[in-house]
Write a protein that holds these residues in place. Structure first.
Motif, PDB file in Angstrom:
ATOM      1  N   UNK A 125       0.831  -1.198   0.000  1.00 20.89           N
ATOM      2  CA  UNK A 125       0.000   0.000   0.000  1.00 20.89           C
ATOM      3  C   UNK A 125       0.869   1.254   0.000  1.00 20.89           C
ATOM      4  N   UNK A 126       2.041   1.170   0.651  1.00 24.90           N
ATOM      5  CA  UNK A 126       2.987   2.289   0.629  1.00 24.90           C
ATOM      6  C   UNK A 126       3.482   2.522  -0.803  1.00 24.90           C
ATOM      7  N   UNK A 127       3.811   1.438  -1.517  1.00 26.34           N
ATOM      8  CA  UNK A 127       4.286   1.565  -2.893  1.00 26.34           C
ATOM      9  C   UNK A 127       3.214   2.153  -3.800  1.00 26.34           C
ATOM     10  N   UNK A 128       1.974   1.689  -3.630  1.00 31.58           N
ATOM     11  CA  UNK A 128       0.878   2.195  -4.451  1.00 31.58           C
ATOM     12  C   UNK A 128       0.647   3.682  -4.191  1.00 31.58           C
ATOM     13  N   UNK A 129       0.684   4.070  -2.922  1.00 32.54           N
ATOM     14  CA  UNK A 129       0.410   5.463  -2.575  1.00 32.54           C
ATOM     15  C   UNK A 129       1.545   6.381  -3.035  1.00 32.54           C
ATOM     16  N   UNK A 130       2.770   5.921  -2.912  1.00 33.13           N
ATOM     17  CA  UNK A 130       3.903   6.719  -3.384  1.00 33.13           C
ATOM     18  C   UNK A 130       3.788   6.971  -4.886  1.00 33.13           C
ATOM     19  N   UNK A 131       3.447   5.929  -5.638  1.00 36.14           N
ATOM     20  CA  UNK A 131       3.290   6.081  -7.089  1.00 36.14           C
ATOM     21  C   UNK A 131       2.121   7.011  -7.411  1.00 36.14           C
ATOM     22  N   UNK A 132       1.017   6.853  -6.691  1.00 41.09           N
ATOM     23  CA  UNK A 132      -0.149   7.695  -6.962  1.00 41.09           C
ATOM     24  C   UNK A 132       0.176   9.163  -6.706  1.00 41.09           C
ATOM     25  N   UNK A 133       0.843   9.441  -5.600  1.00 42.03           N
ATOM     26  CA  UNK A 133       1.179  10.817  -5.256  1.00 42.03           C
ATOM     27  C   UNK A 133       2.164  11.413  -6.263  1.00 42.03           C
ATOM     28  N   UNK A 134       3.155  10.619  -6.669  1.00 41.63           N
ATOM     29  CA  UNK A 134       4.139  11.114  -7.640  1.00 41.63           C
ATOM     30  C   UNK A 134       3.469  11.399  -8.978  1.00 41.63           C
ATOM     31  N   UNK A 135       2.574  10.507  -9.412  1.00 43.07           N
ATOM     32  CA  UNK A 135       1.864  10.727 -10.674  1.00 43.07           C
ATOM     33  C   UNK A 135       0.968  11.964 -10.596  1.00 43.07           C
ATOM     34  N   UNK A 136       0.296  12.141  -9.461  1.00 40.10           N
ATOM     35  CA  UNK A 136      -0.568  13.311  -9.300  1.00 40.10           C
ATOM     36  C   UNK A 136       0.241  14.599  -9.363  1.00 40.10           C
ATOM     37  N   UNK A 137       1.424  14.586  -8.747  1.00 39.77           N
ATOM     38  CA  UNK A 137       2.279  15.775  -8.785  1.00 39.77           C
ATOM     39  C   UNK A 137       2.746  16.056 -10.204  1.00 39.77           C
ATOM     40  N   UNK A 138       3.145  15.021 -10.929  1.00 36.58           N
ATOM     41  CA  UNK A 138       3.656  15.212 -12.293  1.00 36.58           C
ATOM     42  C   UNK A 138       2.554  15.637 -13.258  1.00 36.58           C
ATOM     43  N   UNK A 139       1.336  15.150 -13.017  1.00 35.57           N
ATOM     44  CA  UNK A 139       0.223  15.491 -13.902  1.00 35.57           C
ATOM     45  C   UNK A 139      -0.485  16.779 -13.500  1.00 35.57           C
ATOM     46  N   UNK A 140      -0.062  17.378 -12.389  1.00 36.68           N
ATOM     47  CA  UNK A 140      -0.694  18.605 -11.921  1.00 36.68           C
ATOM     48  C   UNK A 140      -2.040  18.379 -11.258  1.00 36.68           C
ATOM     49  N   UNK A 141      -2.305  17.136 -10.803  1.00 37.19           N
ATOM     50  CA  UNK A 141      -3.597  16.817 -10.198  1.00 37.19           C
ATOM     51  C   UNK A 141      -3.550  16.759  -8.683  1.00 37.19           C
ATOM     52  N   UNK A 142      -2.386  16.966  -8.092  1.00 41.53           N
ATOM     53  CA  UNK A 142      -2.283  16.896  -6.637  1.00 41.53           C
ATOM     54  C   UNK A 142      -3.043  18.048  -5.997  1.00 41.53           C
ATOM     55  N   UNK A 143      -3.834  17.741  -4.972  1.00 41.32           N
ATOM     56  CA  UNK A 143      -4.574  18.776  -4.263  1.00 41.32           C
ATOM     57  C   UNK A 143      -3.693  19.389  -3.193  1.00 41.32           C
ATOM     58  N   UNK A 144      -4.157  20.498  -2.628  1.00 43.35           N
ATOM     59  CA  UNK A 144      -3.338  21.248  -1.684  1.00 43.35           C
ATOM     60  C   UNK A 144      -2.931  20.413  -0.478  1.00 43.35           C
ATOM     61  N   UNK A 145      -3.861  19.605   0.053  1.00 43.79           N
ATOM     62  CA  UNK A 145      -3.551  18.813   1.242  1.00 43.79           C
ATOM     63  C   UNK A 145      -2.512  17.742   0.965  1.00 43.79           C
ATOM     64  N   UNK A 146      -2.336  17.368  -0.297  1.00 46.46           N
ATOM     65  CA  UNK A 146      -1.334  16.363  -0.643  1.00 46.46           C
ATOM     66  C   UNK A 146       0.050  16.961  -0.839  1.00 46.46           C
ATOM     67  N   UNK A 147       0.159  18.274  -0.772  1.00 45.13           N
ATOM     68  CA  UNK A 147       1.433  18.946  -1.004  1.00 45.13           C
ATOM     69  C   UNK A 147       1.912  19.726   0.209  1.00 45.13           C
ATOM     70  N   UNK A 148       1.343  19.447   1.373  1.00 44.01           N
ATOM     71  CA  UNK A 148       1.749  20.183   2.569  1.00 44.01           C
ATOM     72  C   UNK A 148       1.607  19.300   3.792  1.00 44.01           C
ATOM     73  N   UNK A 149       2.302  19.696   4.857  1.00 42.98           N
ATOM     74  CA  UNK A 149       2.143  19.011   6.131  1.00 42.98           C
ATOM     75  C   UNK A 149       3.114  17.879   6.394  1.00 42.98           C
TER      76      UNK A 149
END
Length: 455
Positions: free
Chosen positions: A345-369
């Motif tokens: 689940x850690x691997x899946x979430x890391x990939x999802x977050x990295x893809x969201x950042x690269x695609x510009x789809x990451x929301x504010x809460x995923x980029x802080x804290x």
């Protein structure tokens, strides 16, 4: 007809100003309700501003890269009816900007370059001052070629297509080599365009080149162009954050090598058995797990330091920042409560977050804290690095590439997979001994991977 003024919206979270990173319209454009007008950037994310009305763009309130206060005039539209702005402030397409906008910004057509690429800070315009190749002979009083003469091609401009070989005899080629002349730039007047000695003489006589001496007598045209790239959007935020981190935090870096032979063997076995069902594992989930276990013994490292108030906040949960390179620049999406994830689940979430950042789809809460950051350059990781702490955190763990090296093990020279950890710490709140012990604890988990699964 009336004028409708759209103000810079209040993004929330106490944000007082934002940076204008892209316009989607220009004066004269007709817009409809909910059409995107501009992208603005806060410290956390890019926000798109839509139009609340139908109308025609009269003027823009700022240039790309400008920092604008919340509530200042963003754009003026000409609309049906009275609008919401006084006609005394100007109407029609020739109206001036409000006092909140800089006088230098007249219209998007003159002062704002709107790229054709997709929205986002990566599409920041580049202003080219001068392009092309200019030989030294064109500087000062050096002789210039007459464009009407033979062999008077533009400076540095090849007269043949890429890959097309100029026709010339061996004697002409040798002489051109000795003179430092590139035959690609000569027009041949011989049969079938063959370059002759006369062509070479005319080219040299016109001062069409300047020899830059090398050991072999060759000459090269000097490139003289300059390009200015505005630092705006995410790139500006990165620059500000890095400067703030280095200015405020006294960094020190600790480097330790780790034998990951057993860890990599375990990772490969797990992938053979479970990759089709659970996904493929990289080394990052194992590193995340090792960090989580080590932080239980060193809670002062899973922390954020408010140096303005002089307080350190320690966190029970590990909110792991994962540094991700994107087309727009470095971003750090956050794996919240990483301690609750297993390897997959850690691997899946890391990939999802990295893809969201690269695609510009990451929301504010995923980029802080984040409370501590893990950074890796993968195969480009080098031998040693000195990562910059993600302020206001107090530590960052950097991963270098895995290399196979000869190692003495039990009296024999064997091949082992070695990886360095290059990690930086805030010396104001983390002592060198504690930092070293923390990294050594991570090393222990990675070199004996069975320990990762024992609570």
């Amino acid at each position: 007809m009336g004028i409708h003024t759209i103000k810079m919206p209040d993004i929330g979270e106490g944000i007082a100003e934002v940076e204008l990173v892209e316009w989607h319209v220009k004066p004269g454009d007709t817009v409809v309700e909910d059409q995107l007008l501009a992208d603005v950037m806060t410290d956390k994310a890019t926000v798109q501003v839509p139009s609340p009305v139908h109308g025609t763009v009269v003027s823009l309130g700022g240039a790309v890269g400008e920092v604008m206060a919340v509530g200042s005039e963003l754009i003026r539209l000409e609309v049906e009816g009275a609008g919401n702005a006084s006609s005394s402030k100007g109407s029609g397409r020739a109206s001036s900007l409000s006092s909140s906008a800089p006088d230098a910004v007249i219209s998007a057509a003159k002062s704002v370059v709107v790229p054709d690429s997709k929205p986002g800070p990566e599409s920041a315009p580049e202003t080219t001052i001068e392009v092309g190749v200019r030989p030294m002979s064109e500087r000062g009083d050096a002789p210039r070629r007459d464009a009407a003469q033979p062999n008077a091609a533009a400076p540095g401009a090849a007269v043949r297509k890429a890959g097309e070989k100029p026709l010339a005899s061996p004697a002409v080629r040798k002489r051109a080599w000795d003179l430092g002349v590139q035959l690609q730039y000569l027009v041949g007047t011989g049969v079938a365009g063959r370059i002759t000695h006369a062509d070479l003489d005319a080219y040299v006589a016109q001062g069409a080149y300047t020899a830059v001496a090398t050991g072999r007598g060759a000459a090269y045209l000097l490139r003289d162009e300059e390009t200015q790239v505005p630092i705006i959007g995410l790139r500006r935020k990165i620059a500000q954050r890095m400067q703030e981190s280095k200015r405020r935090i006294p960094h020190f870096t600790y480097v330790e090598e780790v034998d990951v032979t057993e860890l990599d063997a375990l990772r490969e076995r797990l992938n053979i058995k479970w990759a089709s069902q659970r996904g493929k594992l990289t080394i990052l989930p194992f590193l995340a797990r090792a960090m989580i276990l080590a932080l239980r013994e060193f809670p002062q490292i899973n922390a954020r330091f408010d140096d303005d108030n002089g307080t350190v906040t320690r966190y029970a949960g590990v909110h792991l920042g994962i540094a991700a390179q994107t087309d727009a620049g470095l971003m750090v999406p956050v794996l919240r409560h990483a301690e609750t994830h297993d390897l997959w689940s850690c691997a899946v979430e890391i990939k999802r977050l990295a893809d969201a950042a690269r695609n510009g789809n990451a929301v504010r809460d995923e980029l802080s804290g984040s409370t501590i950051t893990l950074t890796s350059l993968g195969a480009l990781g080098g031998i040693v690095s000195t990562p910059v702490i993600n302020h206001p955190e107090v530590a960052i763990v950097g991963v270098n590439k895995v290399v196979e090296r000869p190692v003495i093990l039990n009296g024999a020279v064997v091949a082992r997979k070695i990886m360095n950890l290059s990690s930086s710490f805030d010396h104001r709140v983390v002592d060198g001994m504690h930092a070293a012990e923390f990294i050594q604890r991570i090393r222990g988990f990675l070199e004996c991977p069975a320990m990762l699964f024992i609570e």
